[in-house]
Design a protein around this motif. Structure first.
Motif, mmCIF file in Angstrom:
data_model
loop_
_atom_site.group_PDB
_atom_site.id
_atom_site.type_symbol
_atom_site.label_atom_id
_atom_site.label_comp_id
_atom_site.label_asym_id
_atom_site.label_seq_id
_atom_site.Cartn_x
_atom_site.Cartn_y
_atom_site.Cartn_z
ATOM 1 N N ALA A 84 -8.287 8.553 5.042
ATOM 2 C CA ALA A 84 -8.097 7.762 6.252
ATOM 3 C C ALA A 84 -6.675 7.210 6.248
ATOM 4 C CB ALA A 84 -9.109 6.623 6.340
ATOM 5 N N VAL A 85 -6.008 7.322 7.375
ATOM 6 C CA VAL A 85 -4.639 6.832 7.518
ATOM 7 C C VAL A 85 -4.605 5.866 8.697
ATOM 8 C CG1 VAL A 85 -2.237 7.450 7.954
ATOM 9 C CG2 VAL A 85 -3.684 8.972 6.584
ATOM 10 N N GLN A 86 -4.033 4.695 8.456
ATOM 11 C CA GLN A 86 -3.895 3.699 9.515
ATOM 12 C C GLN A 86 -2.439 3.272 9.642
ATOM 13 O OE1 GLN A 86 -6.744 0.735 8.013
ATOM 14 N NE2 GLN A 86 -8.038 1.151 9.796
ATOM 15 N N GLY A 87 -1.979 3.166 10.889
ATOM 16 C CA GLY A 87 -0.641 2.669 11.158
ATOM 17 C C GLY A 87 -0.725 1.285 11.768
ATOM 18 N N ASP A 88 -0.263 0.295 11.021
ATOM 19 C CA ASP A 88 -0.351 -1.111 11.467
ATOM 20 C C ASP A 88 -1.781 -1.480 11.865
ATOM 21 O OD1 ASP A 88 2.316 -1.516 10.987
ATOM 22 O OD2 ASP A 88 2.929 -1.091 13.050
ATOM 23 N N GLY A 89 -2.747 -0.994 11.108
ATOM 24 C CA GLY A 89 -4.146 -1.330 11.348
ATOM 25 C C GLY A 89 -4.858 -0.427 12.327
ATOM 26 N N ARG A 125 3.862 -0.288 8.830
ATOM 27 C CA ARG A 125 3.113 -0.239 7.569
ATOM 28 C C ARG A 125 2.002 0.788 7.684
ATOM 29 N NH1 ARG A 125 2.419 -2.912 2.860
ATOM 30 N NH2 ARG A 125 4.163 -4.267 3.393
ATOM 31 N N LEU A 126 1.927 1.640 6.690
ATOM 32 C CA LEU A 126 0.918 2.692 6.669
ATOM 33 C C LEU A 126 -0.090 2.380 5.566
ATOM 34 C CD1 LEU A 126 0.868 5.326 8.413
ATOM 35 C CD2 LEU A 126 1.460 6.546 6.322
ATOM 36 N N THR A 127 -1.363 2.395 5.903
ATOM 37 C CA THR A 127 -2.435 2.175 4.919
ATOM 38 C C THR A 127 -3.168 3.493 4.705
ATOM 39 O OG1 THR A 127 -2.723 -0.123 5.603
ATOM 40 C CG2 THR A 127 -4.524 0.891 4.380
ATOM 41 N N VAL A 128 -3.227 3.929 3.457
ATOM 42 C CA VAL A 128 -3.889 5.186 3.098
ATOM 43 C C VAL A 128 -5.123 4.851 2.273
ATOM 44 C CG1 VAL A 128 -3.663 7.389 1.888
ATOM 45 C CG2 VAL A 128 -1.691 6.421 3.098
ATOM 46 N N SER A 165 -1.232 0.109 0.811
ATOM 47 C CA SER A 165 -0.433 -0.099 2.014
ATOM 48 C C SER A 165 1.030 0.128 1.658
ATOM 49 C CB SER A 165 -0.631 -1.512 2.562
ATOM 50 O OG SER A 165 -1.930 -1.671 3.085
ATOM 51 N N LEU A 166 1.661 1.036 2.377
ATOM 52 C CA LEU A 166 3.034 1.411 2.098
ATOM 53 C C LEU A 166 3.929 0.960 3.253
ATOM 54 C CD1 LEU A 166 2.284 5.035 0.827
ATOM 55 C CD2 LEU A 166 2.557 2.966 -0.539
ATOM 56 N N ASP A 167 4.973 0.206 2.918
ATOM 57 C CA ASP A 167 5.898 -0.309 3.926
ATOM 58 C C ASP A 167 6.884 0.789 4.310
ATOM 59 O OD1 ASP A 167 7.815 -1.728 5.427
ATOM 60 O OD2 ASP A 167 7.343 -3.574 4.340
ATOM 61 N N MET A 168 6.944 1.116 5.596
ATOM 62 C CA MET A 168 7.821 2.184 6.062
ATOM 63 C C MET A 168 9.226 1.694 6.384
ATOM 64 S SD MET A 168 5.083 4.259 8.435
ATOM 65 C CE MET A 168 6.190 5.628 8.739
ATOM 66 N N GLU A 170 10.847 -1.207 4.428
ATOM 67 C CA GLU A 170 11.472 -1.654 3.177
ATOM 68 C C GLU A 170 10.542 -1.304 2.027
ATOM 69 O OE1 GLU A 170 14.461 -2.972 0.871
ATOM 70 O OE2 GLU A 170 14.489 -2.884 3.048
ATOM 71 N N PRO A 171 10.936 -0.386 1.142
ATOM 72 C CA PRO A 171 10.059 0.028 0.035
ATOM 73 C C PRO A 171 9.625 -1.152 -0.827
ATOM 74 C CG PRO A 171 11.962 1.481 0.209
ATOM 75 C CD PRO A 171 12.219 0.319 1.135
ATOM 76 N N ASP A 172 8.361 -1.171 -1.196
ATOM 77 C CA ASP A 172 7.790 -2.219 -2.044
ATOM 78 C C ASP A 172 7.789 -1.730 -3.489
ATOM 79 O OD1 ASP A 172 6.427 -4.276 -3.219
ATOM 80 O OD2 ASP A 172 4.500 -3.866 -2.248
ATOM 81 N N ARG A 173 8.900 -1.937 -4.176
ATOM 82 C CA ARG A 173 9.018 -1.429 -5.549
ATOM 83 C C ARG A 173 8.029 -2.121 -6.491
ATOM 84 N NH1 ARG A 173 10.695 2.767 -3.548
ATOM 85 N NH2 ARG A 173 12.911 3.038 -3.121
ATOM 86 N N TRP A 174 7.761 -3.410 -6.269
ATOM 87 C CA TRP A 174 6.796 -4.103 -7.122
ATOM 88 C C TRP A 174 5.404 -3.521 -6.918
ATOM 89 C CZ3 TRP A 174 6.123 -6.540 -11.356
ATOM 90 C CH2 TRP A 174 4.963 -7.274 -11.582
ATOM 91 N N GLY A 175 5.061 -3.211 -5.673
ATOM 92 C CA GLY A 175 3.772 -2.589 -5.410
ATOM 93 C C GLY A 175 3.656 -1.230 -6.075
ATOM 94 N N GLU A 176 4.747 -0.449 -6.040
ATOM 95 C CA GLU A 176 4.741 0.857 -6.712
ATOM 96 C C GLU A 176 4.594 0.672 -8.227
ATOM 97 O OE1 GLU A 176 8.356 2.701 -5.547
ATOM 98 O OE2 GLU A 176 7.687 3.113 -3.498
ATOM 99 N N PHE A 177 5.305 -0.314 -8.770
ATOM 100 C CA PHE A 177 5.243 -0.575 -10.209
ATOM 101 C C PHE A 177 3.813 -0.907 -10.632
ATOM 102 C CE2 PHE A 177 5.345 -3.428 -13.848
ATOM 103 C CZ PHE A 177 6.201 -2.789 -14.719
ATOM 104 N N THR A 178 3.176 -1.837 -9.910
ATOM 105 C CA THR A 178 1.823 -2.250 -10.290
ATOM 106 C C THR A 178 0.805 -1.133 -10.067
ATOM 107 O OG1 THR A 178 1.516 -3.248 -8.090
ATOM 108 C CG2 THR A 178 2.266 -4.687 -9.884
ATOM 109 N N SER A 179 1.018 -0.312 -9.038
ATOM 110 C CA SER A 179 0.116 0.806 -8.784
ATOM 111 C C SER A 179 0.103 1.767 -9.965
ATOM 112 C CB SER A 179 0.540 1.545 -7.507
ATOM 113 O OG SER A 179 -0.179 2.754 -7.354
ATOM 114 N N PHE A 180 1.290 2.125 -10.451
ATOM 115 C CA PHE A 180 1.363 3.068 -11.560
ATOM 116 C C PHE A 180 1.077 2.388 -12.894
ATOM 117 C CE2 PHE A 180 3.398 5.568 -8.302
ATOM 118 C CZ PHE A 180 2.931 6.855 -8.579
#
Length: 382
Positions: A84-89, A125-128, A165-168, A170-180
């Motif tokens: 499922a892909v959502q753009g801004d909800g 913002r894209l939510t996958v 949720s991925l910011d289109m 400004e990249p969220d490097r902290w979110g990427e860090f915690t995800s991995f």
């Protein structure tokens, strides 16, 4: 006593595949010619699709292009039904546009091409939400990469973390860090061969080898030995992990997985017939180079710019360390308390090592020669 026995039993009883774990690679790209549409590509291993919905029509173990084409609609329905892909909800409609195949280091993958058509013009913002294989394989992961113009973001999703949720903008490097980081922890805890290798090195840490195995007198003596082992293992696997992910080293998955099985076998046999007992950290360092290539398979397929790659690789490496340190912290105090008992020296050290060696031998035969041992599959089901 029960805690140590349970830890070993869980490691041996967990369902384990003889090959690289189940991964899929999902890429979404914005389309500069259509601001409502994103182009998607989803690479899913044929072996996973065959297990989930059945593709091998004649059951000969060899999936042909014709068999994949015959199941095209079923593959698209199954895959896109678990995304499922959502753009801004707002929900984006997924439309299949084609299929192909591609070769990865661990086998052939079906390539599903699709469009994600969003109501909103270029969502910020894209939510996958990713649920592929969630009811089949609790360790399956989807490596998701988003390309929005010159910006790139990534995340690792699976049954334990199905959404991101991925910011289109400004990249969220902290979110990427915690995800991995979370992905690195689960990679260790689900990698039974890595756990058994670590346990094989830790078993003798609370003992000294003279004419036989004798318990150490001081807890900090055992701690120092463990610190050397874990540090050597961490340094060596970090070297090959980084080199492989950055593309400087390429080793076939089959060779890497066979090498990991061999390392477990050698480490376990060294507890039974000690050839290296004063410098176990050297064994940890040498075989850690091979395990690092195995860890790198978890990040294969990432195509990220330097900043995003640094966040993903750094988070994954830290997660691997946290995962293995948790095992060490749970094991060492209990092992020290039991070091003088017959249960530990004969039950865990000797017979536990024999059991690990037998499992590792089965892994090595299956991985090196690409065969299935019927008797082994009963003990260690895929």
């Amino acid at each position: 006593m029960c805690a140590v026995a349970t830890l070993l039993a869980l490691a041996m009883a967990t369902s384990v595949s003889a090959h690289k774990e189940s991964d899929a690679y999902l890429t979404l790209r914005t389309d500069p010619t259509d601001t409502h549409r994103m182009r998607g590509q989803w690479d899913i291993a044929l072996r996973d699709l065959d297990y989930a919905i059945g593709i091998d029509g004649n059951h000969d173990g060899n999936i042909t292009w014709g068999e994949l084409k015959a199941r095209r609609e079923a593959v698209e329905r199954y895959a896109l039904g678990h995304l499922a892909v959502q753009g801004d909800g707002l929900v984006c409609t997924l439309e299949p546009t084609g299929q192909a195949v591609d070769e990865h280091t661990d086998g052939t993958y079906a390539v599903i091409l699709f469009d994600a058509v969003c109501d909103k013009n270029i969502p910020s913002r894209l939510t996958v939400t990713y649920t592929l294989m969630y009811d089949i394989d609790p360790y399956h992961r989807g490596i998701v990469t988003l390309h929005a113009g010159t910006r790139t973001a990534g995340a690792a999703l699976g049954p334990s973390r199905p959404s991101a949720s991925l910011d289109m903008r400004e990249p969220d490097r902290w979110g990427e860090f915690t995800s991995f980081l979370v992905d690195g922890i689960w990679h260790i805890w689900s990698g039974i061969d890595h756990i058994l290798f670590l346990l094989s090195l830790l078993f003798p840490a609370v003992l000294l080898r003279t004419d036989g195995w004798v318990p150490v007198e001081r807890f900090w003596t055992a701690c120092l030995d463990v610190v050397k082992i874990v540090t050597a293992f961490s340094v060596s696997h970090s070297i090959t992990l980084s080199l492989a992910v950055l593309g400087f080293v390429h080793v076939p998955s089959r060779l890497v997985e066979s090498g990991i099985a061999l390392s477990v076998l050698v480490a376990a046999l060294n507890n039974i017939v000690p050839l290296v007992h004063r410098r176990a950290w050297l064994v940890a360092f040498a075989f850690g180079l091979v395990h690092g290539l195995g860890f790198a398979s978890a990040l294969t397929g990432l195509q990220l710019p330097p900043g995003a790659m640094a966040a993903s690789l750094g988070g994954f490496s830290v997660g691997v360390e946290i995962g293995q340190e948790a095992i060490v912290l749970a094991f060492l105090p209990i092992a020290f308390a039991l070091r003088k008992t017959r249960f530990y020296r004969r039950g865990l050290l000797r017979w536990g090592s024999w059991t690990i060696a037998a499992i590792a031998l089965g892994w090595f035969i299956e991985r090196a020669f690409d065969i299935t041992l019927p008797w082994f599959s009963v003990l260690m089901p895929n």
